[in-house]
Design a protein around this motif. Structure first.
Motif, mmCIF file in Angstrom:
data_model
loop_
_atom_site.group_PDB
_atom_site.id
_atom_site.type_symbol
_atom_site.label_atom_id
_atom_site.label_comp_id
_atom_site.label_asym_id
_atom_site.label_seq_id
_atom_site.Cartn_x
_atom_site.Cartn_y
_atom_site.Cartn_z
ATOM 1 N N ASP A 162 0.818 -1.222 0.000
ATOM 2 C CA ASP A 162 0.000 0.000 0.000
ATOM 3 C C ASP A 162 0.850 1.271 0.000
ATOM 4 N N LYS A 163 2.168 1.139 0.211
ATOM 5 C CA LYS A 163 3.054 2.312 0.137
ATOM 6 C C LYS A 163 3.740 2.402 -1.225
ATOM 7 N N GLY A 164 3.382 1.484 -2.110
ATOM 8 C CA GLY A 164 3.946 1.520 -3.462
ATOM 9 C C GLY A 164 5.280 0.810 -3.594
ATOM 10 N N THR B 42 16.605 -7.106 -8.402
ATOM 11 C CA THR B 42 15.145 -7.035 -8.487
ATOM 12 C C THR B 42 14.769 -5.999 -9.538
ATOM 13 N N LEU B 43 13.925 -6.391 -10.478
ATOM 14 C CA LEU B 43 13.419 -5.451 -11.483
ATOM 15 C C LEU B 43 11.941 -5.219 -11.151
ATOM 16 N N ALA B 44 11.625 -4.015 -10.676
ATOM 17 C CA ALA B 44 10.260 -3.741 -10.224
ATOM 18 C C ALA B 44 9.364 -3.403 -11.404
ATOM 19 N N GLY B 45 8.274 -4.117 -11.556
ATOM 20 C CA GLY B 45 7.332 -3.804 -12.624
ATOM 21 C C GLY B 45 6.726 -5.043 -13.235
ATOM 22 N N MET B 46 5.959 -4.802 -14.282
ATOM 23 C CA MET B 46 5.258 -5.888 -14.977
ATOM 24 C C MET B 46 6.184 -6.464 -16.048
ATOM 25 N N GLY B 47 6.436 -7.759 -16.003
ATOM 26 C CA GLY B 47 7.332 -8.374 -16.976
ATOM 27 C C GLY B 47 6.564 -9.000 -18.128
ATOM 28 N N THR C 16 7.704 -3.062 -17.432
ATOM 29 C CA THR C 16 7.018 -1.778 -17.340
ATOM 30 C C THR C 16 6.899 -1.392 -15.878
ATOM 31 N N ALA C 17 7.604 -0.336 -15.486
ATOM 32 C CA ALA C 17 7.600 0.094 -14.081
ATOM 33 C C ALA C 17 6.278 0.785 -13.755
ATOM 34 N N ALA C 18 6.035 0.997 -12.457
ATOM 35 C CA ALA C 18 4.770 1.597 -12.012
ATOM 36 C C ALA C 18 4.550 2.978 -12.634
#
Ligand code: FAD
Ligand code: AMP
Length: 478
Positions: free
Chosen positions: A39-41, A117-122, A133-135
């Motif tokens: 919830d903090k992103g 770590t790669l943050a986002g949609m793979g 695709t990052a947030a």
């Protein structure tokens, strides 16, 4: 130029994070893509298992078990406690803290092992490229020698029971109920439905489980299913078999549930309804049309016995591929794939994957059921030992259930181990070890088990296979 990795894993659940750590341990330059944010992103690792599955459900089961024992079972030890209360919000906060610690732990393990770590949609593109695709919408494309898809699963939703804030919940919402409902409906008497139903029944909620099938736990050995049904019923869980939910309606802040059974149309009204009708593979947005990976007719990523997809150098593991949707199965596939990538000989034994239902008592099994073996025409011998005959179980006031061992009549090899018991989740690994090492019942009979332990029931069940259990009358006719 985009960064290149030896291995990119998509998904950081127990399949993906374990695969990434193993690949890094083996000297591969490894990254893991994860889209889950709190919830903090912030990105959270651990997937369904750590965040909304195995771990939080067991935390709630443990808390409510202690509460139930204090209220109903400890008097026999001479312990009395009046006005026992449960602070449900505190229980839920404790569960959240455990989840936080464990997911942070994976972040630490990634750092320690050098996993990026790669943050986002793979998304897998053709030629083993991975788009992330990052947030904030930034898109980066990475190159990989090998890709491991570990995108997991999502709860199945059914049209008759659309999720409704605070009232009709999936397994994620069910973990965050923060006050005890008077009445609760559960659709589905599978593992998740029974575990969640048990949590609230122990706190005094009137729980009704609606199950479409006529048989209870059809996947389990018939003796386990029979004993489990009897004990759960005794605990107040109203399990209605042959009851197909056809609709719901919200009336005055409650949920009216319509279902059909052998007698016709029925309805019940409950404060909350949990939909626990299974999970489906999560592959939306994961695969570019030309990436070469295929899905099967049920939407699972198609793989061979080594988890190889139709695209060279691309593997898939865990809940998004065939096989039981279990965390330990996902993790073992992750280890196998990492080992295969570096050229080690590796294979997974799909015949020896333990299953556990964490009700109380617990139900657990590994290998084949008696009914499966009989259908296959295998000649078997069966040994059974009840916990009621175990001194240690008596001392613990945990005498419900039994251990059942099935061996091949000709070769004596152990083919299945099934149990219902307070700590069946721990004991079942003994069955798994025995089966993994191709033990015979005699191998188990000849072992020295410590006394007094609940494990002795495993020894006695093995002895009972040949009518030699010491602490029950089980002589076989000659
Ligand atoms: P997941 O754990 O689902 O992880 C997949 C990860 O991939 C997620 O973090 C997701 O965000 C990420 N992801 C997906 N697509 C993308 C993408 N395109 N880009 C980036 N990231 C992506 N199993 C047991 O063995 N024992 C239990 O006691 C148990 N209890 C359970 C209780 C409940 C309530 C539930 C719901 C499940 C339970 N399970 C249990 C099942 C277990 O949680 C799953 O089998 C396990 O989590 C599967 O692991 P996985 O790595 O395949 O997928
Ligand atoms: P599992 O897949 O182990 O989580 O179990 C889910 C259970 O939900 C299965 O036993 C299904 O038969 C049951 N189920 C699915 N749809 C319905 C429905 N509409 N009404 C009642 N039970 C259902």
């Amino acid at each position: 130029m985009s960064e290149k990795f030896d291995v990119i894993v998509i998904g950081a659940g127990p399949g993906g994070y374990v695969a990434a750590i193993r690949a890094a341990q083996l000297g591969l330059k490894t990254a893991c893509v994860e889209k889950w944010v709190n919830d903090k992103g912030a990105t959270v690792l651990g997937g369904t298992c750590l965040n909304v599955g195995c771990v939080p459900s067991k935390a709630l089961l443990e808390s409510t078990h202690k509460f139930h024992d204090t209220q109903h079972k400890n008097a026999v030890h001479g312990i009395s406690a009046d006005n026992v209360t449960m602070d449900v919000k505190k229980m839920v906060a404790r569960k959240d803290k455990i989840v936080g610690n464990l997911t942070m732990g994976i972040t630490g393990l990634f750092k320690a092992n050098g996993v990026t770590t790669l943050a986002g949609m793979g998304k897998l593109l053709s030629g083993k490229k991975v788009e992330v695709t990052a947030a904030d919408g930034t898109v980066t494309v990475y190159d990989a020698q090998n890709v491991i898809l570990a995108s997991g699963s999502l709860p199945v939703n059914i049209p008759p029971a659309p999720l409704t804030d605070g009232l009709i919940l999936d397994n994620e919402g069910a973990l965050n109920i923060d006050e005890t409902p008077e009445t609760l409906g559960v659709i589905g008497a599978g593992v998740i439905g029974l575990e969640m139903g048990s949590v609230w029944a122990r706190l005094g909620t009137k729980v009704t489980v609606l199950e479409a099938l006529d048989s209870f736990l059809a996947v389990a050995d018939k003796d386990v299913a029979k004993e489990g049904a009897k004990l759960l019923k005794k605990q107040g869980l109203d399990i209605k078999l042959g009851s197909m939910v056809s609709g719901t309606e919200i009336v005055d802040g409650k949920v009216k549930v319509f279902y059909k059974d052998s007698k016709g149309e029925q309805e019940i009204t409950v404060d909350k309804l949990i939909v626990a009708v299974g999970r489906r593979p999560q592959t939306q947005g994961l695969l570019a049309d030309d990436c070469g990976v295929k899905l099967d007719e049920r939407g699972f990523i198609e793989v061979d016995i080594q988890c190889k997809t139709a695209a060279a150098g691309v593997y898939a593991i865990g809940d998004s591929v065939r096989g039981p949707m279990l965390a330990h199965k996902a993790s073992e596939e992750g280890v196998m794939v990492a080992d295969i990538i570096v050229g080690h000989h590796a294979q997974m034994n799909y015949d020896v994957i333990p299953s556990i239902i964490y009700t109380h008592p617990e139900m657990a099994w590994v290998g084949k059921t008696e009914q499966e073996l009989k259908e296959q025409g295998v000649k078997i011998k069966v040994g059974k030992f009840p916990f009621a005959a175990s001194g240690r179980a008596m001392a613990s006031n945990e005498t419900d259930g039994f251990v059942k061992i099935i061996a091949d009549e000709e070769t004596d090899r152990v083919l299945g181990v099934h149990m219902v018991g307070a700590i069946a989740s721990e004991l079942i690994s003994q069955g798994a070890i025995a089966m993994e090492f191709c033990s015979t019942a005699e191998d188990l009979q000849l072992m020295c088990f410590a006394h007094p332990t609940v494990s002795e029931a495993v020894h006695e069940a093995a002895l009972a296979v040949d009518g030699h259990a010491i602490h029950i009358a089980n002589r076989k006719k000659r």
